[in-house]
Structures are given as C-alpha cells and as structure tokens.
Scaffold this active site. Structure first.
Site, PDB file in Angstrom:
ATOM      1  N   ASP A  38       0.909  38.008 131.149  1.00 21.31           N
ATOM      2  CA  ASP A  38       0.220  36.982 130.331  1.00 21.31           C
ATOM      3  C   ASP A  38      -1.251  37.309 130.090  1.00 21.31           C
ATOM      4  OD1 ASP A  38      -0.504  36.302 132.971  1.00 21.31           O
ATOM      5  OD2 ASP A  38      -0.058  34.162 132.751  1.00 21.31           O
ATOM      6  N   ALA A 123       3.849  28.881 146.730  1.00 20.70           N
ATOM      7  CA  ALA A 123       5.159  29.543 146.730  1.00 20.70           C
ATOM      8  C   ALA A 123       5.432  30.283 145.426  1.00 20.70           C
ATOM      9  CB  ALA A 123       6.251  28.506 146.981  1.00 20.70           C
ATOM     10  N   GLY A 124       4.465  30.284 144.508  1.00 23.16           N
ATOM     11  CA  GLY A 124       4.682  30.962 143.228  1.00 23.16           C
ATOM     12  C   GLY A 124       5.433  30.101 142.223  1.00 23.16           C
ATOM     13  N   SER A 126       3.842  27.356 140.789  1.00 25.03           N
ATOM     14  CA  SER A 126       2.797  26.695 139.996  1.00 25.03           C
ATOM     15  C   SER A 126       2.559  25.231 140.327  1.00 25.03           C
ATOM     16  CB  SER A 126       3.093  26.837 138.495  1.00 25.03           C
ATOM     17  OG  SER A 126       3.055  28.168 138.143  1.00 25.03           O
ATOM     18  N   SER A 128      -0.219  24.177 141.335  1.00 32.79           N
ATOM     19  CA  SER A 128      -1.564  23.827 140.855  1.00 32.79           C
ATOM     20  C   SER A 128      -1.556  23.525 139.360  1.00 32.79           C
ATOM     21  CB  SER A 128      -2.581  24.903 141.210  1.00 32.79           C
ATOM     22  OG  SER A 128      -2.209  26.139 140.689  1.00 32.79           O
ATOM     23  N   ASP A 172       1.391  29.535 133.357  1.00 30.48           N
ATOM     24  CA  ASP A 172       1.778  28.397 134.199  1.00 30.48           C
ATOM     25  C   ASP A 172       1.464  27.063 133.517  1.00 30.48           C
ATOM     26  OD1 ASP A 172       2.156  30.546 135.825  1.00 30.48           O
ATOM     27  OD2 ASP A 172       0.533  30.068 137.202  1.00 30.48           O
TER      28      ASP A 172
END
Ligand code: GLA
Length: 383
Positions: A38, A123-124, A126, A128, A172
């Site tokens: 990205d 944990a990957g 997203s 946040s 994300d």
C-alpha cells in the site's frame, strides 16, 4: 443486539444513567493478499471482518471528550483545545483523530461515551484503524460534517503517520471505512478505486492467531518502507508501483542483495494481488490459494517480516487437505495468518491446525472463521 453492542449499551447506562443516543462502529480487517504494497502505491485485497470497535455516545454541549475505555478499564477526559500528544496510550488515537480533523478545519463538538472492541490488539487485524474510524464516525455525528470514506480513511492514516509516528499506508483505514458485506475489496492505493469481489463459492476465510504479538514493529516497518523508497529511487521512479515484473527482472542485478529482495517482494506481490482478483472473479479458489502461498514465501524470504510462529501456523494450515492456501497477514513480526478453506471442512481444519501448531511450537493458537462485514457505520438509538 450483538454481545458487544449489549456490553457498550449497558456500560453507557451505568456511567451516564440513561441509554446512549448513538452507536458508532468500525470493523477490523484481514488482508487476503497484497502485503506491504500500500505504501508503494500498489494493490491490496483485504476484507472487513466481523470484529469491531464500538462507541456508545451522546453529544456534550462543550468542547470536551470524556470516555470510558472498557477494555483498559480507564476513564479519560480531554479538551478539544490545544491538543498535544503525551504518550502511546489508547486515548492518543482519539486525540490524534480530533487533532487531524481540526487541522483540516473541521469544527468539532464534544461527546461522552463508552468504547469497547473485540478486534485483538497487536495481532495484525487493525484494531487501531477500527478505533480511528469509529471515532471519526462519532465526531461526524456530533459535529455535523459529512462522511466520505476515502477522505476519512486518509485522515485516519494521518493519525498513524503524524500523531503516532508509524509510516503506514492507507489499507487498514480504507477497508475499515469502506468494507462490504460478503466481499473482499481490491483497493488501488494510488487512486483509492475499490473493486469488491465475493469469496469463491464453498470457501471460508479463517484467521489464525499465533498468540504471539508484534515486537519492534515501528522501527522495522519504517525501515522496510525506506528500503522500498531506496529501490524506487534507484530506478528513477517515485514508488515501486511503477515498475513491472519484467522491467524489474531486467534491472534487478543493479541493486544490492537486500534492496533487490525487498523490491522483488513488492513488485511480484502487486502482480499476485491483481491475479488474485481475477481468480476471485472467476470463482477459482485453487489459483487464489496458490497465490496466497506464494505471497507467504515472498514475505518470509524476500521481505523478511514473518516469524517462526507465523511460519509454523502457515505450514500447519497448508498441510490440511481442505486448505487452498495460507499466508501471514498484516505488517508481520507476529500476530495472525489467514487461510482460504473449504467451508464444509472448516471445523476439521481448525482442529488440525490448532493441534499441529501446539505440537510444534508449544503455543495455543486462536482460530476463527471470519465473515466479510460492512465498513464503519453509525446508528441512532432514538425511537
Ligand atoms: C500494516 C499497515 C498497512 C500495511 C500493512 C502491510 O497493517 O498499517 O498500511 O502496510 O501493515 O501490508
């Protein structure tokens, strides 16, 4: 009402003595393919998942935000005047959202509420971005501006880049803002053009949490980004999106070994992601799965963002006959992997991977079948 909705609703009533006026929600995501592409203006192919952050809230008459963070058992209050970053605690995401919106001349009003989520942190998946997008939805409601998914996603990305110092790309926030029920979404990270595609018939996406969490991700992530920029600069282009696999192969020998491998991952991953979209269009899980396997190898060997735990869980998944393909997902350095699996054998797959992973690593994984959900939304609880 889902369990999480009930939780924030009840907690709001306990804290404020009446039901909330609104609930804002935004999902986490799992990326099927297109990793570390990205920020090179390339292609990603994530789906929003049925794990989310919820904010139950009501407007305040002043310019103060006051929230109870249920998952951290913290109550925080801050003024919308003169925002400054203090540390890396969860409230910084809210302050960052407010600061970025105000820097774009949005006039914000205050609100109070309760926040809770079920996207595992670090944990990957997203967590946040889901908090940022839910917070923007809350500010939108009380301040009366108009939601526009790509615009809001870019503002969320600025919270990461400018407020928190992590030079992440747009994936994300974009998928959390614009996910579609039942679909993965191909995102062109240059134009923010979206192409939704349903999963192949008879397949499910299984998220496989290694139960390891990311370490040193900030510095390593930013370092990978610099290596990509160095490779692009060598070829006289701004971003690696702008070199084809063929053109890269012809000139790859000009780069030092490390830069060559970093760039090769990005260039080939973009091609794999576009091929994955075609496979999805044709409803072909075998091709899609093979591309996911190849993506994992490239992330492991060329981009070097996988870990022993991620490799162990991916290998376990690939050994099960119902698995079309598997790979690590997200930034890497720990966290989750993802697999495409025959729906009618999902249960046996989950048991097999959990057992095999435990046997090889001594760790307890958490696996769940995920359903693609819609992007950030807002509901009013007025009758
Ligand atoms: C993190 C970043 C994204 C993306 C992925 C890797 O999730 O936030 O922007 O770069 O890593 O694909």
């Amino acid at each position: 009402m889902t369990d999480l909705r009930l939780t924030v609703h009840r907690a709001f009533e306990q804290h404020f003595g009446e039901p909330p006026a609104f609930i804002a929600r935004a999902p986490g995501r799992v990326n099927l393919i297109g990793e570390h592409t990205d920020y090179n203006d390339g292609f990603v192919f994530p789906m929003a998942i049925d794990r989310e952050t919820l904010i139950a809230f009501r407007p305040r008459p002043d310019r103060t935000v006051s929230v109870h963070l249920l998952d951290f058992d913290q109550h925080v209050t801050f003024s919308l005047e003169n925002l400054t970053r203090v540390d890396s605690s969860p409230v910084e995401y809210l302050k960052g959202v407010a600061a970025v919106l105000q820097s774009e001349d949005y006039t914000l009003s205050g609100w109070e509420g309760v926040i809770a989520g079920n996207v595992p942190i670090g944990a990957g998946l997203s967590s946040s971005a889901s908090l940022e997008m839910a917070a923007i939805r809350a500010f939108e409601q009380v301040s009366g501006f108009i939601w526009d998914a790509p615009r809001m996603a870019k503002l969320g990305q600025r919270v990461e880049n400018e407020w928190l110092g992590l030079k992440t790309g747009i994936m994300d926030q974009m998928i959390s803002a614009a996910g579609q029920t039942g679909h993965a979404v191909l995102i062109d990270c240059r134009t923010l053009d979206l192409k939704p595609a349903p999963l192949p018939q008879g397949t499910v996406v299984v998220v496989m949490d290694t139960s390891t969490r990311r370490g040193l991700v900030h510095s390593k992530y930013n370092e990978r980004r610099q290596q990509c920029e160095a490779a692009a600069a060598h070829f006289g282009i701004a971003v690696l999106r702008d070199i084809s696999v063929e053109a890269f192969d012809a000139r790859a020998h000009e780069l030092d070994d490390l830069t060559r491998r970093r760039a090769r991952h990005v260039v080939t991953e973009n091609a794999r992601t576009l091929a994955a979209y075609d496979a999805m269009q044709q409803g072909d899980p075998r091709i899609l799965g093979a591309l996911m396997d190849a993506s994992h190898e490239s992330l492991r060997d060329d981009f070097e963002v996988s870990t022993d735990a991620l490799n162990a869980i991916v290998t376990a998944a690939q050994r099960h006959p119902a698995c079309y393909g598997a790979r690590m997902t997200g930034a890497g350095f720990g966290g989750c992997a993802v697999a495409l699996v025959m729906a009618n054998q999902a249960e046996s797959f989950v048991q097999f991977v959990t057992g095999t992973y435990q046997h090889t690593t001594g760790l307890q994984a958490a696996l769940y079948v995920c359903h693609a959900s819609e992007g950030a939304s807002l509901s009013s609880l007025f009758a």
